[in-house]
Design a protein around this motif. Structure first.
Motif, PDB file in Angstrom:
ATOM      1  N   PHE A  76      80.812  59.198 -18.367  1.00 40.48           N
ATOM      2  CA  PHE A  76      79.382  58.900 -18.461  1.00 40.48           C
ATOM      3  C   PHE A  76      78.981  58.198 -17.174  1.00 40.48           C
ATOM      4  O   PHE A  76      78.100  58.634 -16.445  1.00 40.48           O
ATOM      5  CB  PHE A  76      79.126  58.015 -19.683  1.00 40.48           C
ATOM      6  N   CYS A  77      79.674  57.096 -16.892  1.00 37.79           N
ATOM      7  CA  CYS A  77      79.464  56.365 -15.644  1.00 37.79           C
ATOM      8  C   CYS A  77      80.572  55.331 -15.512  1.00 37.79           C
ATOM      9  O   CYS A  77      80.796  54.539 -16.428  1.00 37.79           O
ATOM     10  CB  CYS A  77      78.099  55.689 -15.632  1.00 37.79           C
TER      11      CYS A  77
ATOM     12  N   ALA B 151      71.881  56.861 -25.421  1.00 37.60           N
ATOM     13  CA  ALA B 151      72.987  57.106 -24.501  1.00 37.60           C
ATOM     14  C   ALA B 151      73.904  58.152 -25.108  1.00 37.60           C
ATOM     15  O   ALA B 151      74.421  57.967 -26.210  1.00 37.60           O
ATOM     16  CB  ALA B 151      73.756  55.819 -24.232  1.00 37.60           C
TER      17      ALA B 151
ATOM     18  N   ILE C 146      77.310  59.526 -24.548  1.00 38.41           N
ATOM     19  CA  ILE C 146      78.493  59.122 -23.793  1.00 38.41           C
ATOM     20  C   ILE C 146      79.537  60.235 -23.844  1.00 38.41           C
ATOM     21  O   ILE C 146      80.167  60.469 -24.877  1.00 38.41           O
ATOM     22  CB  ILE C 146      79.077  57.807 -24.334  1.00 38.41           C
TER      23      ILE C 146
ATOM     24  N   ALA D  48      82.828  54.932 -19.917  1.00 39.49           N
ATOM     25  CA  ALA D  48      81.639  54.104 -19.707  1.00 39.49           C
ATOM     26  C   ALA D  48      82.144  52.706 -19.385  1.00 39.49           C
ATOM     27  O   ALA D  48      82.398  51.897 -20.277  1.00 39.49           O
ATOM     28  CB  ALA D  48      80.752  54.100 -20.948  1.00 39.49           C
TER      29      ALA D  48
ATOM     30  N   GLY E 206      78.387  51.187 -16.129  1.00 40.07           N
ATOM     31  CA  GLY E 206      78.149  52.312 -17.028  1.00 40.07           C
ATOM     32  C   GLY E 206      78.063  51.859 -18.471  1.00 40.07           C
ATOM     33  O   GLY E 206      77.225  52.332 -19.245  1.00 40.07           O
ATOM     34  N   PHE E 207      78.930  50.930 -18.853  1.00 40.98           N
ATOM     35  CA  PHE E 207      78.866  50.357 -20.200  1.00 40.98           C
ATOM     36  C   PHE E 207      77.588  49.547 -20.357  1.00 40.98           C
ATOM     37  O   PHE E 207      76.943  49.582 -21.417  1.00 40.98           O
ATOM     38  CB  PHE E 207      80.102  49.483 -20.430  1.00 40.98           C
TER      39      PHE E 207
ATOM     40  N   ALA F  76      74.785  51.842 -21.128  1.00 39.23           N
ATOM     41  CA  ALA F  76      74.861  52.272 -22.526  1.00 39.23           C
ATOM     42  C   ALA F  76      74.343  51.182 -23.461  1.00 39.23           C
ATOM     43  O   ALA F  76      73.594  51.460 -24.413  1.00 39.23           O
ATOM     44  CB  ALA F  76      76.298  52.642 -22.888  1.00 39.23           C
TER      45      ALA F  76
ATOM     46  N   PHE G 177      85.201  52.444 -23.396  1.00 38.44           N
ATOM     47  CA  PHE G 177      84.228  51.476 -22.917  1.00 38.44           C
ATOM     48  C   PHE G 177      84.943  50.207 -22.444  1.00 38.44           C
ATOM     49  O   PHE G 177      85.978  49.834 -23.010  1.00 38.44           O
ATOM     50  CB  PHE G 177      83.263  51.095 -24.042  1.00 38.44           C
TER      51      PHE G 177
END
Length: 259
Positions: free
Chosen positions: A60-61, A98, A100, A104, A108-109, A112, A126
């Motif tokens: 996700f990021c 979000a 996911i 993440a 990124g987390f 979210a 996460f």
């Protein structure tokens, strides 16, 4: 846009972090693009829900692009609404989801956690590993995580920097649903369809009441003051409020105007 893509369909805006080779890590230019994208969503009365996701099937990021930060001194160059143009966007009462699709981590987390709903594939994970690289999760993660899952469980993640699975995130309470990797798009479509059954202004008033109410000193204050919240004021005099009652009385589906 160079580092994100934005699509609009059926009153839903989808913002995709689009640097899959870099695990969708966020650099300075990407922060600014995200600010523009979320500004446009917030200002467009025709767009009712925003979905944020990442390109590819791995991440996700992965948070901030540390290489870019080290080379270009981008560490503290954030747009007006903070990290990713989202984490300090406290005046957008529209629902943000979000989606996911993988890792993440770090920022990124935090992105979210800044969304209203988190739908994750079962292979997602996460974490806030910032202390492991000498940093601090200052993009809202420390505060939002503690508020969402309680200080002790949050500190367990924060002080160790450990990753948790999507299933553990669901048990802890910051993930709404866990799905198979190939089922994410269908799950998001289902959540969006269910949300869009409600009147747009009623949804916004509900979201605002929850978040602003949590900041009030107690339940009594929240109940007393909610009628002055801007989204409540807009809903109270809306055509959709009258339409909802009329549709119920006439035993038909409502035709929401969003005003």
């Amino acid at each position: 846009m160079e580092f994100i893509t934005v699509s609009r369909a059926d009153r839903v805006t989808t913002v995709t972090l689009n640097r899959p080779a870099a695990m969708n890590a966020i650099n300075g230019a990407m922060h600014n693009e995200l600010q523009i994208a979320f500004d446009a969503f917030a200002a467009d009365d025709e767009q009712l829900v925003c979905v944020v996701t990442g390109a590819g099937d791995k991440a996700f990021c992965a948070g901030s692009d540390l290489k870019a930060a080290a080379l270009e001194d981008e560490r503290h160059v954030y747009p007006r609404n903070g990290y990713a143009g989202l984490i300090e966007r406290f005046d957008c009462a529209k629902p943000v989801i979000a989606a996911i699709n993988g890792l993440a981590l770090g920022g990124g987390f935090e992105v979210a956690l800044a969304c209203d709903l988190v739908i994750a594939v079962e292979t997602a994970s996460f974490g806030l590993p910032e202390p492991l690289v000498g940093a601090i999760a200052l993009g809202g993660g420390l505060h939002r995580l503690a508020r969402e899952i309680g200080p002790k469980r949050a500190m367990g993640m924060i002080l160790t920097g450990r990753r948790v699975s999507a299933e553990e995130g669901y048990r802890l309470g910051f993930v709404n649903e866990v799905v198979a990797p190939g089922a994410l798009d269908a799950a998001i479509a289902r959540w969006v369809a269910e949300i869009l059954r409600g009147a747009p202004l009623a949804l916004r008033a509900s979201k605002e009441a929850v978040y602003r109410g949590l900041d009030e000193p107690g339940l009594e204050a929240a109940l007393t003051r909610q009628s002055a919240y801007p989204a409540y004021v807009a809903w109270r005099s809306s055509a959709d409020l009258a339409e909802g009652a009329l549709a119920f009385a006439e035993k038909r589906g409502p035709n929401w105007a969003g005003k």
